[in-house]
Structure formats: C-alpha cells, structure tokens
Motif scaffolding. Structure first.
Motif, PDB file in Angstrom:
ATOM      1  N   UNK A 244      42.692  51.519  34.409  1.00 41.77           N
ATOM      2  CA  UNK A 244      42.376  50.246  35.066  1.00 41.77           C
ATOM      3  C   UNK A 244      42.470  50.343  36.590  1.00 41.77           C
ATOM      4  N   UNK A 245      43.611  50.768  37.144  1.00 43.39           N
ATOM      5  CA  UNK A 245      43.624  50.867  38.610  1.00 43.39           C
ATOM      6  C   UNK A 245      42.603  51.858  39.136  1.00 43.39           C
TER       7      UNK A 245
ATOM      8  N   UNK B 126      52.047  51.430  36.880  1.00 44.54           N
ATOM      9  CA  UNK B 126      50.640  51.090  36.798  1.00 44.54           C
ATOM     10  C   UNK B 126      50.436  49.579  36.782  1.00 44.54           C
ATOM     11  N   UNK B 127      51.088  48.898  35.837  1.00 47.86           N
ATOM     12  CA  UNK B 127      50.788  47.481  35.621  1.00 47.86           C
ATOM     13  C   UNK B 127      51.350  46.602  36.719  1.00 47.86           C
TER      14      UNK B 127
ATOM     15  N   UNK C 203      47.864  46.192  43.628  1.00 42.48           N
ATOM     16  CA  UNK C 203      47.402  46.704  44.919  1.00 42.48           C
ATOM     17  C   UNK C 203      45.908  47.013  44.854  1.00 42.48           C
ATOM     18  N   UNK C 204      45.501  47.636  43.742  1.00 45.43           N
ATOM     19  CA  UNK C 204      44.089  47.975  43.609  1.00 45.43           C
ATOM     20  C   UNK C 204      43.227  46.718  43.608  1.00 45.43           C
ATOM     21  N   UNK C 205      43.715  45.694  42.923  1.00 44.58           N
ATOM     22  CA  UNK C 205      42.977  44.423  42.912  1.00 44.58           C
ATOM     23  C   UNK C 205      42.883  43.847  44.316  1.00 44.58           C
ATOM     24  N   UNK C 206      43.991  43.950  45.033  1.00 41.75           N
ATOM     25  CA  UNK C 206      44.003  43.411  46.387  1.00 41.75           C
ATOM     26  C   UNK C 206      42.994  44.137  47.262  1.00 41.75           C
ATOM     27  N   UNK C 207      42.982  45.467  47.184  1.00 44.51           N
ATOM     28  CA  UNK C 207      42.024  46.199  48.017  1.00 44.51           C
ATOM     29  C   UNK C 207      40.597  45.868  47.611  1.00 44.51           C
TER      30      UNK C 207
END
Lengths: 329, 185, 372
Positions: A153-154, A307-308, A314-318
């Motif tokens: 996912x990330x 991960x979760x 963080x990945x969502x934020x970027x």
C-alpha cells in the motif's frame, strides 16, 4: 539494432536471464564479502582470487544436490513455487531501461506491469510455505502475506505520487524527463513535491520489506522460523529461491533508480547510460547489503505498525501534497 | 532489611516439630491449616528416632558450613516451613535429596536464600527410604515444581500433590532413580 | 501489546521448538502450544544432554571430579570450578593463600566477561543481527588467549585446585590483562553506541518479557535475571566469598524487569568486572598460590557443606555431603540456568513467538547448565 523483432527479443531474454543468474551469483559473493568487511573478517578467499569463483562452486554444489520433496508435501505446488518466484523477476527486468535503447520491450504501461508482476513474489512464497506442510513454513507464509500486503500500500501510494509528478507510466519516458544534472532527478524535484526525499525513503523501506530483506526478513527469520518458507527446500529448490531474492533486490533497486535517481541519465554528461544505470543500481544494492548486516530484525507487529501507522499516513500526505502542488503550480 | 537471624530462628521455631501437635502451629505466624497438615500425614514418621540430629532450628557456622540456619523438620512441616520462609521474603534455591541407605532413610533438603539479606536457610526432612514421600511445596514456590521433578527423577521421592511428576531430565520412560545408592552404575 | 485479546477459542497447534533449533543454542526443546503466532503454553523439555553429573561425583574422588565442573556451564567454567573447589575447601578446612584468591578473582571475572560476550553475540543473533557476534568474539578471543596462556585450555580450564591454583600467573598474563582492560573499555562504549542505542533493538526488547521481582523470588531466578527485575542480589555482595569483599564495585540493577533491563545489566556488568580486575591487578599480593598442607587424598570430615558463587548466569551453589571418604557421598549442583528457565513457561504465556525467543535469549541459557 537491425535484428528482426523476435530474434531481438530472444537475445534480450537470454541476456536478462544471464544477467539475473550472474547477479544472483555475484551478489551472493558481494554479500558475503561485504558482510565479511562489516564484521572485520575477510569473507570468502579460498576459491579463486578473493573467492571470486565461490559462487560457481556454490552453484555446482546446489545443482548436484538431490531435490527432496518431503513426504506429505503437495509435490506439484512444492515444485511450482521456485518457478513462480523467479519468473516475475525476469519479466520485470524485461521492461527496465538499462540504457537509452537498451531495453527489451518498451511499453507505455511499464510501471503498471512492474507492480503487477512484482506482487506475484508473495504468492510464490505462500505456495512454497503452504506446500511444504511444515509449521515453520506456514507461519512464515502467513507472515509474508500480511507483510507484503501491508507494504504494497505505501509503495503504491508512492508510485501514484510519482505518476502524478511524471505524468507517464513509460519507464523510459520517466528517465528521459530527468535529463541533465543530478538536480533534475526526481529525487530532487522539490518544486513538484517538497517531500520528494521522504518519498524515496518510503519507497526504499517498502522495497526492503517487499523483498523480505533484513531488517524485515520475516519470511526467513532464521532464529525464529529456522528458514521460514524455505525450510523444506533442498538443493536447487532453495537455490532458486535464493536467486529470486537477489533478482528481486535488483528489480527493486532498478525501479528505485528509474523513478528517483535518473535511471541511465549521466549526471555529468560523460560515459554511456548503461554504465550510470548500473552504477546507481549497485550503489543501492550495496546499501541493501549494508542495512542487512547492520540492523537486527524487527518484531513482526512492529513491522506492521511501521507500515500502517507511519508509512501509509506519510505516503498519503505526500500524495495529497503533490496533487495540491500540481493543481497550484 | 530488618530481619535478623534470631528473629528468623524464633519464627521458624513456631513450626511443629513433634508431629502430633497441630495446635503448636498457631503459636507461630498464622499458617493456612490445609497446608500445614497434608493429607498423608499419617505416613510421616517420627524421624527423630533415626536422624543423627534431633528436629529443631539451629544456627550453624556459616564460614564452615555455608548456611546460617538449619531446620530439621518432619515431612509434614516442610510446607509450613516454606510458607513461613515465603512470608519472610526468601527465595527458593534448590530442592534435592540424599539417600542415607545405611539408616534406611531419604533426606529431602530445601535450600533457601534471601534476595536482599545475606541469610541462607536449609530445611531438611528425613523420610523412610522404602516409602519416600513428602508434600509438595510447589504451591508455595512454583519454582519448586522443576526441582521436585528432578528430585523425583533422581531419588524416586514422591512429592504428594505435585502437578506433574513425569521425568524432567531423565528420558520420559525412565523407571530408575540413578542417585539411589543401590543403583548400579 | 503482545497479548491475545478477546480471541475466540481457536484451534491451537503444537510447535516443537527444538531440540535442534537455531534459537535454543543447544539441545533444548520447547513444546509450544500456539494460537497463530501467540503462545498459549510454552513447556520447556530439558534433559537432552543430561549426563548425571551428580552421580559422577559419587563414584570418583574429590580431585577426579574437578574437571567435570568446567563442563557444566562451559562458558563460565572458572566460576563453576570455583564453586566446587570452594565447597571442598570449606569441607576440608583448607585455607587458600591470598595470591591464589586474587588470581581466582581475576580469572573468574575475565571468564565472566567472555561469557557475557558470547551471550551478547548470540542474543543479537537471536534478534537477527549477525554482525555484533563477530565483534564480541573478537574481544572474547583476547580473553581466551590470556586464559589459555596460564591454564593451557581455552574453555574448560580446571585451573583451580583445592587450596589454590594449578600454577602461578606469569608476567605475560598480568601485562596482557592490563592491556585487555584498557582495550575493552572503549569497546564497551562502542557496543553502547552501535547496538544498545539502536532503535530496532530497543523496540524489540523494551517492555517485552517482563519478569516481576516476585516471580524471580518464587522461581529462584538469580543473576542478571533478578538484577534486571530490580533486586540487587549478587552473591559477590550478599555472601562475599573469596576476596570479593576487598573490591569496590557496583551491582548494576535495572527495575524494569523486561528483556532490555537484563540486556543492560549484563552490559554494565562487564564494565564492573573490568573494575574488579583492575583493582585485583593493583592489589595482587606476592606469595604462594597453593596452600601448604593439602593432603594428597582428601577425606573431608563428615557433614554437609555448601558454597555459592556468582557465575555469569547467576547463583551457582554446590552442596557436598561427605562421609569422610575419598569420594563424595553426594554432590548437588544448583545451577542458575535451571531456575532461570523454569519461569519461562509462566512469563512467556500470551507472547508472540519472536518476543518469546527474545525473552529466552535474555535469560542467557546454557543447556548443559540446565541438564547437567
């Protein structure tokens, strides 16, 4: 290249297979030599100069060993797993641009294909663990599934970010966009997304986890699960899993190079592209080896928490940040 | 640690040393009655008849013996002694046995150490060799579980009420007790 | 954290950890009843290399049994020999000359450091970090070389004799030990920065496998286990034997009771051992290393004698019963690993497999020490 297309493809496929084979063999050597250096010992020295023939000797040993299918195991699946684990890695390499023209098959959905094939790796380990009828192997298989799902996912979020920044799925196109000096690499494209280096770190961590490398080697975890999913594999069955591990590292590092480090682009404008590509690739591979011999293994739930609870947010934020930047500028 | 040896000796003096006087136990610190009189108490002999030293609590010279306090007690009192030492904050060191074949007796030794005070206490109990059984102290000190299993392995001493006396160190089908003096090597 | 919560009565399965498994460091078998990755019951099954050491003690002379004591806990053989020799000396009333006592302290402490170094490496190996093992063995090698120089053996020393030592230490050993102490201090600092402060290590150890002081007491756990639970119990301080009373050293105590606390206790202890060695080297008196009148055939007076030492893994006590013959009537070896392992079943309940292995590693088991 003036070869007719089928012959060209065949030549490339042979080349890739040789590349994977040689890489697996010599990355083992690099790993052992590197581990030796990290541990203040010389590593292999006996076979050939500086142990350079050691991988060949290992391969001969593994090839001559009997392939044992344990009683009670599902023989078909048990034999299938090593094949399934290695094939996707080979497929992935077919679309990686090693140089401006050095690519087996340039397709415009390369990135998609890459991650589609990349996920098969999990299934192979699961098949192997399941078919072994070994409790350690099954625990390991279960771990691998949850680990790889968690890290897919990330990783994909990062890839979507990259997709938005580059606007293409064609790997060669992505590389071409990063032409020029190194500040044109995606890693440093802070105008598109100020958190680009963070994105790269997330990708790197996910790649370590996806390839089951230390400190995320839950699948093998030799002090807990003996050899995890590979416990029952002997001889070349184990050897193929081993090769696939290194092939996957190469693929992972190659993707990281293409996406972030400018692929075959030369930062100073000299020497052919393939040289720079391999240089960047092996620098990353070396860092993977370095990490393995430096850190202890994480705990399994710590890994999932990472991960979760950390990487995905963080990945969502970027992702959101870069879409906002894209809209604004 | 405020505990002194003399206090400890006095406390342990509250144990019953002549078997048929359960009332005397009340003189010492309260002990739970179902433990201080184990179910098989009729099997407990008056060990004072054959033991080299009579029952009782005595201070011994640490420098020459390695323990401070030695308690000789009938088998019925080992649990009460364990409870008493437990309340005083002692930790279980080991449980073991000695086969006194000449006297036809087995000796069970319970060693205790104190984690914060320098006291060491040995509780000894003699039981008949042909019918060796003592109540278990594993309810008081769970650590005694393994020590008693080991002692059962080696001497065949039965610890009554022990949860699981299967061989610990010996093979699981072992029916011999190697530390008995008549066990041929 | 690592506790199965609100789980339906699922199917459990039995996982045999050992007798040959990388994490048990020897032939220990742990029968795990697992619910997924959670342990519902962990039953250690020791005894795979049981050698009946105690019976051996009854059919050989006091002196003939001496080499056996190095082979119980082969990693801290000096302390074990010390325990046995001390018990027999106590029984026979032999006075040991001061130089011998000082050398015993020096060698015992060197041996403690080497034992902790093996544990350090092996523990990190359990946690999946392979590299520290080789660094630890690098340092340990120096100790083994030093001890080999005076005892002729690298692992099973049998260096102590009733009433003294096998032979006197030479200048090579004393100089080498001084050099080693000077080298080891910065190495301990390096371990601290490289390993102890590693975030992955801390995450894996902190709060994992908490042993309460009460559990330590009830199970008779000693050594770094009890000191990692906040009780300052060390035989060297509580019942000073040999010449330990002459030295200044601290007992590292960490109250948390988790695996990290036990880890830190051992790491600190190595520094304290260096302190003791330094003082002993400075104070080392001249004189004989063997008591004058030790009879060739020992016949200690009848009675029972106990002698306890602080081995690397905890309290090692030897109980000897003599009947005034040349052989022991009974030798009981109270070994620390036996008691330390016995609490594993209780503490590991509900833990996840890797955490339980971290707990087991932090107990520092040596299997012959359990099985004897």
């Amino acid at each position: 290249m003036s070869l007719p297309e089928p012959f060209r493809l065949l030549a490339y496929l042979l080349g890739i297979m040789a590349f994977v084979g040689l890489n697996a063999a010599y990355l083992v050597w690099v790993e052992r030599k590197g581990a030796g250096r990290f541990q203040r010992r010389p590593g292999p020295t006996e076979v050939g100069y500086a142990g350079l023939l050691q991988p060949i000797a290992d391969a001969v040993k593994l090839l001559t060993k009997q392939v044992i299918v344990p009683p009670g195991a599902d023989a078909t699946l048990f034999r299938l797993a090593p094949v399934v684990v290695l094939a996707p890695a080979l497929m992935c390499l077919a679309i990686i641009p090693f140089g401006p023209h050095l690519v087996a098959r340039e397709i415009n959905v390369g990135l998609l294909l890459l991650f589609a094939f990349g996920s098969i790796n999990v299934m192979a380990i699961m098949i192997g663990g399941w078919a072994s009828r070994n409790k350690y192997a099954i625990i390991s298989a279960a771990r691998v599934v949850s680990q790889d799902v968690a890290y897919e996912i990330p990783m994909l979020l990062v890839v979507i970010t990259m997709l938005m920044v580059t606007g293409t799925m064609d790997l060669n196109q992505i590389v071409r966009q990063q032409a020029g000096a190194f500040w044109n690499w995606n890693l440093f494209k802070l105008a598109a997304n100020p958190l680009m280096p963070v994105t790269f770190v997330i990708f790197y961590i996910c790649m370590l986890a996806e390839t089951n490398r230390a400190p995320f080697d839950m699948a093998e975890a030799e002090s807990e699960l003996v050899a995890g999913a590979f416990t029952e594999y002997a001889g070349m069955g184990f050897g193929v899993f081993f090769m696939a591990e290194y092939a996957n590292i190469v693929v992972g590092c190659a993707v990281a190079t293409v996406l972030f480090l400018g692929g075959w682009q030369s930062p100073i404008g000299i020497l052919p592209g393939a040289f720079w590509f391999l240089l960047k690739l092996y620098a990353l591979v070396f860092s993977v080896v370095w990490v393995r011999w430096t850190f202890p293994r994480t705990q399994f739930y710590g890994l999932l928490n990472l991960s979760w609870k950390i990487l995905i947010p963080i990945a969502l934020f970027t992702l959101i940040l870069s879409s906002v930047m894209l809209k604004l500028f | 640690m405020s505990l002194t040896l003399q206090q400890l000796q006095a406390h342990l003096g509250g144990l019953v040393f002549a078997p048929p006087e359960p009332a005397a136990a009340a003189a010492g610190p309260p002990t739970s009655p179902e433990r201080s009189s184990p179910p098989e108490s009729e099997a407990v002999p008056s060990s004072a008849a054959t033991a080299p030293e009579p029952d009782g609590v005595r201070l011994v010279d640490y420098a020459s013996r390695g323990v401070h306090l030695e308690v000789r007690t009938p088998a019925s009192q080992v649990v009460a002694a364990a409870e008493l030492l437990d309340r005083e904050g002692f930790a279980l060191d080991a449980v073991t046995g000695v086969d006194w074949i000449a006297q036809g007796e087995m000796e069970v030794i319970y060693d205790y150490f104190h984690p914060t005070a320098p006291w060491r206490v040995a509780v000894r109990s003699r039981i008949p060799r042909d019918h060796p059984q003592v109540p278990t102290i594993s309810a008081v000190f769970p650590g005694a579980n393994w020590h008693e299993r080991e002692t059962h392995d080696f001497f065949g001493i039965r610890f009554l009420g022990h949860p699981d006396l299967t061989p610990l160190l010996l093979p699981e089908d072992a029916d011999f007790h190697p530390l008995k003096k008549d066990f041929a090597v | 954290m690592a506790v199965a919560q609100g789980k339906a009565p699922n199917e459990t399965f039995v996982l045999n950890l050992g007798p040959q498994h990388p994490a048990t460091h020897g032939v220990l078998r742990v029968k795990l009843t697992m619910d997924g990755e959670y342990i519902t019951r962990a039953e250690p099954v020791p005894g795979y290399i049981h050698r009946m050491q105690e019976k051996m003690g009854e059919n050989r002379t006091w002196a003939q049994y001496l080499p056996n004591t190095s082979r119980i806990d082969y990693l801290s053989a000096m302390a074990y020999t010390h325990g046995y020799v001390g018990a027999v000396e106590r029984a026979a009333g032999i006075q040991v000359p001061p130089r011998a006592e000082y050398v015993r302290v020096i060698t015992s402490e060197l041996n403690r450091i080497s034992s902790h170094l093996v544990w350090f490496g092996a523990f990190l190996l359990d946690l999946g970090g392979f590299t520290p093992l080789l660094y630890a063995f690098d340092d340990r090698e120096k100790i083994l070389d030093l001890l080999e120089g005076i005892t002729g053996s690298r692992l099973t020393y049998s260096y102590y004799r009733f009433g003294g030592l096998y032979n006197d230490v030479d200048e090579d050993f004393l100089g080498g030990t001084r050099e080693f102490v000077a080298q080891m201090r910065p190495r301990l600092g390096m371990y601290r920065t490289l390993v102890t402060e590693n975030i992955i290590l801390r995450k894996r150890l902190e709060g994992i496998g908490v042993i309460t002081p009460e559990q330590c007491r009830k199970y008779g756990a000693t050594g770094p286990v009890i000191r990692g639970s906040g009780i300052a119990y060390d035989v060297r301080k509580v019942e000073p034997y040999s010449v330990y009373a002459d030295f200044e050293f601290d007992i590292p105590v960490f109250p948390e009771g988790d695996s990290m606390a036990r880890y830190l206790v051992r790491m600190e202890e190595m520094g304290q051992s260096l302190r003791i060695i330094e003082q002993a080297l400075a104070k080392l008196p001249d004189g004989p290393v063997m008591a004058e009148k030790v009879p060739r055939v020992l016949k200690p007076p009848a009675g029972d004698y106990c002698y306890a030492v602080e081995a690397a893994r905890g309290r090692f006590a030897v109980l000897v019963v003599s009947d005034n013959k040349e052989m022991a009537y009974r030798i009981k070896l109270r070994t620390p690993s036996f008691s330390n392992l016995s609490l594993f079943e209780e503490v590991s309940q509900g833990m996840m497999l890797p955490d339980a292995l971290a707990l087991m590693g932090s107990l520092d088991l040596v299997i012959p020490d359990i099985d004897r």
